[in-house]
Design a protein around this motif. Structure first.
Motif, short mmCIF file in Angstrom:
data_model
loop_
_atom_site.label_atom_id
_atom_site.label_comp_id
_atom_site.label_asym_id
_atom_site.label_seq_id
_atom_site.Cartn_x
_atom_site.Cartn_y
_atom_site.Cartn_z
N GLU A 66 0.82 -1.20 0.00
CA GLU A 66 0.00 0.00 0.00
C GLU A 66 0.86 1.26 0.00
O GLU A 66 0.58 2.22 -0.72
N ARG A 67 1.93 1.25 0.79
CA ARG A 67 2.82 2.41 0.83
C ARG A 67 3.56 2.59 -0.50
O ARG A 67 3.78 3.72 -0.95
N THR A 68 3.94 1.47 -1.12
CA THR A 68 4.61 1.55 -2.42
C THR A 68 3.69 2.18 -3.46
O THR A 68 4.11 3.05 -4.24
N ARG A 69 2.42 1.75 -3.49
CA ARG A 69 1.47 2.33 -4.45
C ARG A 69 1.30 3.82 -4.21
O ARG A 69 1.22 4.61 -5.16
N ALA A 70 1.24 4.21 -2.95
CA ALA A 70 1.07 5.63 -2.64
C ALA A 70 2.28 6.43 -3.10
O ALA A 70 2.14 7.54 -3.64
N THR A 71 3.49 5.89 -2.93
CA THR A 71 4.70 6.58 -3.37
C THR A 71 4.76 6.68 -4.88
O THR A 71 5.13 7.72 -5.44
N VAL A 72 4.37 5.59 -5.57
CA VAL A 72 4.35 5.60 -7.04
C VAL A 72 3.37 6.67 -7.54
O VAL A 72 3.69 7.44 -8.46
N GLU A 73 2.21 6.72 -6.95
CA GLU A 73 1.22 7.72 -7.36
C GLU A 73 1.72 9.13 -7.11
O GLU A 73 1.50 10.04 -7.92
N GLN A 74 2.40 9.32 -6.00
CA GLN A 74 2.96 10.64 -5.70
C GLN A 74 4.02 11.03 -6.72
O GLN A 74 4.08 12.17 -7.19
N ASN A 75 4.88 10.08 -7.10
CA ASN A 75 5.92 10.35 -8.09
C ASN A 75 5.32 10.66 -9.47
O ASN A 75 5.82 11.51 -10.20
N LEU A 76 4.24 9.97 -9.80
CA LEU A 76 3.62 10.17 -11.11
C LEU A 76 2.82 11.46 -11.18
O LEU A 76 2.46 11.91 -12.27
N ALA A 77 2.56 12.06 -10.02
CA ALA A 77 1.85 13.35 -10.01
C ALA A 77 2.79 14.51 -10.32
O ALA A 77 2.33 15.64 -10.54
N ARG A 78 4.10 14.26 -10.37
CA ARG A 78 5.08 15.29 -10.71
C ARG A 78 5.02 15.59 -12.21
O ARG A 78 4.43 14.83 -12.97
N PRO A 79 5.64 16.71 -12.66
CA PRO A 79 5.64 17.03 -14.09
C PRO A 79 6.21 15.89 -14.93
O PRO A 79 7.24 15.30 -14.58
#
Length: 258
Positions: A66-79
């Motif tokens: 769950e934490r990995t998915r959250a980090t991936v989503e956060q990274n993909l929200a960047r430009p």
């Protein structure tokens, strides 16, 4: 001794014979109160440490994905990488230093991978860094992208691209990057064509080459000459074996050549 600090005494009997004091054998088998309190403190401390360790183990097992998915989503929200792609046609006629200057004037943090590896051929190998990744960190990650976790891979690949060009008189430039937002290979090709400003009217039909890349190619005028361009794309999972990345992630390559 820990449980009984007294030494055993002796009782004097009749004559020269002396007998051990056996009174200690009749006492209750209980540790003195201070020692009992110390043992209780040790047991409590061990229980707390064990509980914390067990909690961390269970938490890592049950919530790490769950934490990995959250980090991936956060990274993909960047430009995204496409927001800062170099316009290859505008680089025609520039030497290596001219290309580096053009990138610097665009405000892009660049790592010169070729120079750091000792390449003296005159070829360029430049990496545009994501805004929140250092040069040393990016170069280390690029050395083994397939070995990265999904969180580290999205941190590196979303917002970066790799530009290469060959030294000499002929034009042969490439830029490669990961597209996490277009949603499909075909859409990623169209996005790249639009980002470069290539005229789709000059392009042929979209096709698939022998390596499985979906591509489209055409021509573009730059200066007094006309050059060929080719945009190809393939699923990112076909290039890097990284678990946890979006299934729709695409690896894109843009080439401009004479």
């Amino acid at each position: 001794m820990f449980f009984n600090a007294r030494k055993n005494g002796y009782d004097a009997g009749d004559g020269p014979v002396r007998y051990l004091d056996g009174s200690s054998l009749t006492r209750p088998l209980e540790a003195p109160r201070p020692q009992m309190l110390a043992m209780a403190a040790f047991v409590l401390a061990a229980a707390v440490i064990g509980g914390v360790f067990l909690f961390n183990v269970i938490d890592n097992v049950t919530h790490s994905a769950e934490r990995t998915r959250a980090t991936v989503e956060q990274n993909l929200a960047r430009p995204a990488s496409m927001a800062s792609l170099p316009n290859l046609a505008s680089l025609v006629g520039l030497d290596a230093e001219g290309v580096k200057t053009a990138f610097a004037e665009s405000g892009w943090p660049i790592a010169d991978k070729g120079a750091l590896s000792g390449d003296e051929s005159g070829n360029l190998d430049l990496i545009k860094l994501p805004d929140d990744v250092s040069e040393a960190q990016a170069l280390l990650m690029y050395s083994n992208v397939s070995g990265l976790s999904a969180a580290d891979a999205t941190l590196l690949l979303n917002g970066s691209w790799q530009f290469t060009s060959e030294a000499g008189g002929s034009v042969n430039m490439r830029v490669k990057y990961a597209d996490f937002s277009s949603g499909s290979v075909e859409a990623a090709v169209q996005t790249a064509i639009a980002s470069e400003g290539f005229d789709p009217a000059t392009a042929g039909e979209m096709a698939v080459d022998e390596s499985g890349n979906t591509f489209q190619e055409g021509t573009v005028a730059a200066g007094d000459a006309t050059y060929h361009w080719r945009v190809s794309a393939i699923k990112l999972s076909s290039v890097y074996d990284i678990k946890g990345l979006p299934d729709t992630a695409v690896y894109v390559g843009i080439r401009l050549y004479a």
